[in-house]
Scaffold this motif. Structure first.
Motif, short mmCIF file in Angstrom:
data_model
loop_
_atom_site.label_atom_id
_atom_site.label_comp_id
_atom_site.label_asym_id
_atom_site.label_seq_id
_atom_site.Cartn_x
_atom_site.Cartn_y
_atom_site.Cartn_z
N GLY A 44 -20.41 25.45 33.29
CA GLY A 44 -20.32 25.01 34.07
C GLY A 44 -20.13 26.15 35.29
N ASP A 45 -21.07 27.03 35.25
CA ASP A 45 -21.16 27.93 36.25
C ASP A 45 -22.35 27.66 37.03
OD1 ASP A 45 -19.69 29.61 34.74
OD2 ASP A 45 -21.49 30.75 34.02
N LYS A 46 -23.15 27.00 37.01
CA LYS A 46 -23.82 26.32 38.03
C LYS A 46 -25.50 26.72 37.81
CE LYS A 46 -24.49 25.24 42.81
NZ LYS A 46 -23.39 24.44 44.06
N THR A 47 -26.11 26.12 36.45
CA THR A 47 -27.04 27.45 36.46
C THR A 47 -27.28 26.37 35.41
OG1 THR A 47 -26.60 27.50 34.02
CG2 THR A 47 -26.21 29.46 36.29
N MET A 48 -29.31 26.06 35.27
CA MET A 48 -29.70 25.21 34.95
C MET A 48 -29.26 25.26 32.86
SD MET A 48 -32.72 27.64 32.90
CE MET A 48 -33.85 29.07 34.65
N VAL A 49 -28.42 25.86 32.93
CA VAL A 49 -27.21 25.31 31.52
C VAL A 49 -26.55 24.20 31.65
CG1 VAL A 49 -25.70 26.23 29.77
CG2 VAL A 49 -27.61 28.04 30.38
N ASP A 50 -26.53 23.89 33.14
CA ASP A 50 -25.38 22.91 32.80
C ASP A 50 -26.53 21.63 32.90
OD1 ASP A 50 -23.52 24.58 33.90
OD2 ASP A 50 -23.28 23.84 35.84
N ALA A 51 -27.20 21.05 32.77
CA ALA A 51 -28.00 20.08 33.17
C ALA A 51 -29.09 20.55 31.77
CB ALA A 51 -29.46 19.99 33.95
N LEU A 52 -29.21 21.08 30.67
CA LEU A 52 -29.71 21.59 29.24
C LEU A 52 -28.62 20.86 28.57
CD1 LEU A 52 -31.78 25.11 29.49
CD2 LEU A 52 -32.03 22.83 28.27
N ASP A 53 -27.60 21.40 28.94
CA ASP A 53 -26.56 21.07 27.71
C ASP A 53 -25.79 19.50 27.18
OD1 ASP A 53 -24.03 22.05 26.13
OD2 ASP A 53 -23.37 21.02 26.89
N PRO A 54 -25.86 18.59 27.93
CA PRO A 54 -25.36 17.29 27.86
C PRO A 54 -26.99 16.71 27.46
CG PRO A 54 -25.93 17.70 30.65
CD PRO A 54 -25.65 19.52 29.59
N ALA A 55 -28.17 17.57 27.94
CA ALA A 55 -29.69 16.49 27.52
C ALA A 55 -30.14 17.27 25.98
CB ALA A 55 -30.79 16.78 28.91
N VAL A 56 -29.57 17.79 25.73
CA VAL A 56 -29.64 18.49 24.35
C VAL A 56 -28.48 17.71 23.29
CG1 VAL A 56 -29.12 19.81 22.77
CG2 VAL A 56 -30.67 20.75 24.49
N SER A 57 -27.28 16.84 24.12
CA SER A 57 -26.43 16.52 23.23
C SER A 57 -26.33 14.91 23.14
CB SER A 57 -24.88 16.59 23.50
OG SER A 57 -24.18 17.67 23.96
N ALA A 58 -27.03 14.51 24.34
CA ALA A 58 -28.27 12.99 24.34
C ALA A 58 -29.19 13.12 23.66
CB ALA A 58 -27.96 12.94 26.55
N LEU A 59 -30.04 14.12 23.66
CA LEU A 59 -31.40 14.05 22.73
C LEU A 59 -31.00 13.85 21.32
CD1 LEU A 59 -33.67 13.25 22.73
CD2 LEU A 59 -34.21 15.39 23.17
N ARG A 60 -29.73 14.33 20.91
CA ARG A 60 -29.74 14.47 19.78
C ARG A 60 -28.66 12.99 18.87
NH1 ARG A 60 -27.51 20.89 18.65
NH2 ARG A 60 -29.22 21.68 17.23
N SER A 61 -28.26 12.56 20.41
CA SER A 61 -27.26 11.38 19.77
C SER A 61 -28.32 10.00 19.73
CB SER A 61 -26.21 11.20 20.93
OG SER A 61 -25.24 12.07 20.73
N ALA A 62 -29.22 10.54 20.10
CA ALA A 62 -30.18 9.00 20.60
C ALA A 62 -30.89 9.60 18.94
CB ALA A 62 -31.07 9.81 21.59
N VAL A 63 -31.13 10.74 18.57
CA VAL A 63 -32.24 11.00 17.64
C VAL A 63 -31.20 10.04 15.98
CG1 VAL A 63 -33.01 12.42 16.01
CG2 VAL A 63 -33.62 12.79 17.83
N GLU A 64 -30.15 11.02 16.37
CA GLU A 64 -28.96 10.29 15.11
C GLU A 64 -28.91 8.86 15.12
OE1 GLU A 64 -26.07 12.18 12.67
OE2 GLU A 64 -28.13 13.10 13.40
N ALA A 65 -28.93 7.86 16.19
CA ALA A 65 -29.04 6.87 16.55
C ALA A 65 -30.24 5.76 16.23
CB ALA A 65 -28.04 6.29 17.68
#
Ligand code: ADP
Ligand code: MG
Length: 239
Positions: A146-167
């Protein structure tokens, strides 16, 4: 495209090469647009930083003749570490964590083994390396989501990738989900004011402008997806 690869099988032998080639094409191709975003919402040096990092990375490819996944990604992290600004060290350390993806828990011995072949990580290992990269960026950059940095894109990407691996999704499906999450989140940074980096100095003026670092991360994840499915990376949304 059909594939029988599971999340613990190594990604294809040419994954590292295709991934880094895709980073050069997508991030390099968007350098002008990324620089423009930083001119509107920051201090304007991001385009130059991107070009310098990719030029150094290309020189590393010439001199190092990379063959393994780790060697390919190393050319990129060394390129970024040769650049100033905030983004140079942060992207450098991020790619260094990605380079270590296939090392596994066994450290040195796995690294030596990986050097014997293409040493591509599995999808699950790539996901954990992306998570490690996010943690490193946050440790040194001290930015929150939420600080408007690269972290804003990384965080949801990591979550989505982990969920997809899990699935149990295929690499191309999983990386496509991560790319979509990163692109959506990068675009959403236009709605927020920066709290980190030089863009924070201009405060409200940055509203309406996508964070260039978040956009670059979305392209990097797009390059990983393209390496898995052979497609292209869309950069048209960056403006
Ligand atoms: P600077 O902000 O020093 O001018 P650059 O223009 O090279 O650095 O890079 C800007 C990008 O770096 C921003 O778009 C943002 O995504 C990222 N960035 C800046 N500061 C931080 C930080 N503290 N943590 C994470 N990312 C950051
Ligand atoms: Mg800048």
């Amino acid at each position: 495209m059909t594939t029988t690869t599971t999340s613990t099988d190594p990604l294809p032998d040419d994954f590292g090469h295709a991934f880094i080639r895709g980073v050069h094409e997508s991030v390099g191709g968007a350098a002008e647009a990324l620089g423009d975003l930083d001119r509107r919402a920051g201090d304007g040096d991001f385009g130059t930083n991107v070009r310098t990092a990719l030029k150094l990375a290309a020189q590393n490819i010439e001199t190092e003749q990379p063959a393994t996944y780790r060697q390919w990604v190393t050319t990129m992290y060394m390129g970024w570490l040769g650049v100033g600004g905030t983004s140079g060290p942060l992207f450098g350390m991020f790619f260094r964590d990605l380079a270590k993806a296939a090392d596994g828990a066994e450290g040195e011995s796995a690294r030596v083994r990986a050097a014997d072949g293409a040493g591509s990580p599995s999808l699950a290992q790539f996901a954990e390396a992306l998570a490690a990269g996010q943690a490193t960026v946050q440790k040194y950059g001290e930015a929150d989501v939420g600080d408007k940095t690269m972290v804003d894109a990384l965080d949801p990407a990591v979550s989505a990738l982990r969920s997809a691996v899990e699935a149990g999704s295929s690499p191309s499906e999983a990386l496509a989900a991560a790319e979509k999450a990163a692109v959506d989140a990068a675009r959403a940074t236009a709605e927020t004011a920066a709290k980190r980096g030089r863009a924070s100095y201009v405060g409200e003026v940055a509203k309406g402008v996508i964070d260039p670092g978040a956009a670059a991360i979305a392209l990097v994840i797009g390059a990983a997806r393209a390496a898995a499915d052979g497609g292209d990376v869309d950069t048209a949304w960056i403006s």
